[in-house]
Design a protein around this motif. Sequence first.
Motif, PDB file in Angstrom:
ATOM      1  N   CYS A 272      -6.306   9.586  -5.514  1.00  0.00           N
ATOM      2  CA  CYS A 272      -7.726   9.460  -5.169  1.00  0.00           C
ATOM      3  C   CYS A 272      -8.299   8.133  -5.653  1.00  0.00           C
ATOM      4  O   CYS A 272      -9.108   7.511  -4.964  1.00  0.00           O
ATOM      5  N   ARG A 273      -7.871   7.678  -6.830  1.00  0.00           N
ATOM      6  CA  ARG A 273      -8.327   6.390  -7.346  1.00  0.00           C
ATOM      7  C   ARG A 273      -7.902   5.258  -6.406  1.00  0.00           C
ATOM      8  O   ARG A 273      -8.697   4.376  -6.073  1.00  0.00           O
ATOM      9  N   LEU A 274      -6.652   5.308  -5.964  1.00  0.00           N
ATOM     10  CA  LEU A 274      -6.165   4.285  -5.036  1.00  0.00           C
ATOM     11  C   LEU A 274      -6.910   4.341  -3.704  1.00  0.00           C
ATOM     12  O   LEU A 274      -7.251   3.308  -3.145  1.00  0.00           O
TER      13      LEU A 274
ATOM     14  N   THR B   4       2.340   7.238  -6.765  1.00  0.00           N
ATOM     15  CA  THR B   4       1.438   8.177  -7.439  1.00  0.00           C
ATOM     16  C   THR B   4       2.168   9.469  -7.781  1.00  0.00           C
ATOM     17  O   THR B   4       1.746  10.184  -8.689  1.00  0.00           O
TER      18      THR B   4
ATOM     19  N   THR C 146      -9.893   5.283  -3.165  1.00  0.00           N
ATOM     20  CA  THR C 146     -11.216   4.701  -3.391  1.00  0.00           C
ATOM     21  C   THR C 146     -11.113   3.185  -3.502  1.00  0.00           C
ATOM     22  O   THR C 146     -11.948   2.455  -2.951  1.00  0.00           O
ATOM     23  N   GLU C 147     -10.084   2.712  -4.174  1.00  0.00           N
ATOM     24  CA  GLU C 147      -9.854   1.278  -4.304  1.00  0.00           C
ATOM     25  C   GLU C 147      -9.640   0.632  -2.939  1.00  0.00           C
ATOM     26  O   GLU C 147     -10.050  -0.501  -2.704  1.00  0.00           O
ATOM     27  N   PHE C 148      -9.010   1.362  -2.021  1.00  0.00           N
ATOM     28  CA  PHE C 148      -8.761   0.855  -0.669  1.00  0.00           C
ATOM     29  C   PHE C 148      -9.971   1.041   0.250  1.00  0.00           C
ATOM     30  O   PHE C 148      -9.907   0.728   1.424  1.00  0.00           O
ATOM     31  N   GLY C 149     -11.063   1.584  -0.282  1.00  0.00           N
ATOM     32  CA  GLY C 149     -12.298   1.683   0.488  1.00  0.00           C
ATOM     33  C   GLY C 149     -12.604   3.048   1.070  1.00  0.00           C
ATOM     34  O   GLY C 149     -13.496   3.178   1.901  1.00  0.00           O
ATOM     35  N   TYR C 150     -11.883   4.071   0.646  1.00  0.00           N
ATOM     36  CA  TYR C 150     -12.099   5.423   1.154  1.00  0.00           C
ATOM     37  C   TYR C 150     -12.416   6.359  -0.003  1.00  0.00           C
ATOM     38  O   TYR C 150     -11.569   6.609  -0.846  1.00  0.00           O
TER      39      TYR C 150
ATOM     40  N   GLU D 164      -4.651   9.852  -9.462  1.00  0.00           N
ATOM     41  CA  GLU D 164      -4.193   8.494  -9.172  1.00  0.00           C
ATOM     42  C   GLU D 164      -4.274   8.201  -7.673  1.00  0.00           C
ATOM     43  O   GLU D 164      -4.693   7.124  -7.266  1.00  0.00           O
TER      44      GLU D 164
ATOM     45  N   VAL E  38       0.854  -1.192   0.000  1.00  0.00           N
ATOM     46  CA  VAL E  38       0.000   0.000   0.000  1.00  0.00           C
ATOM     47  C   VAL E  38       0.888   1.240   0.000  1.00  0.00           C
ATOM     48  O   VAL E  38       0.653   2.188  -0.758  1.00  0.00           O
TER      49      VAL E  38
END
Length: 71
Positions: free
Chosen positions: A38-40, A27, A42-46, A36, A20
């Motif tokens: 923000c995408r990560l 990024t 969101t991918e991690f659940g936030y 990028e 992580v």
Amino acid sequence: MDVYEVLMELKKMAKQDPEVRKALLNTKCSEHPVDEFCRLATEFGYALHAMNLITAGEEDYAAMKRSTKKG
């Protein structure tokens, strides 16, 4: 959850998981690093959006200015 709480949670995740941490740090090398990141997140659940990051700092600055100008 506000932007600062999301960032703190991501920081905790990065301390616990080297993958992580590496992904978030990488990024910086992206053509669009904020998107990028923000995408990560969101991918991690936030849920995190670029505008949230931008306005978070501005809101704090505006509040500080109001408190020192008494208005």
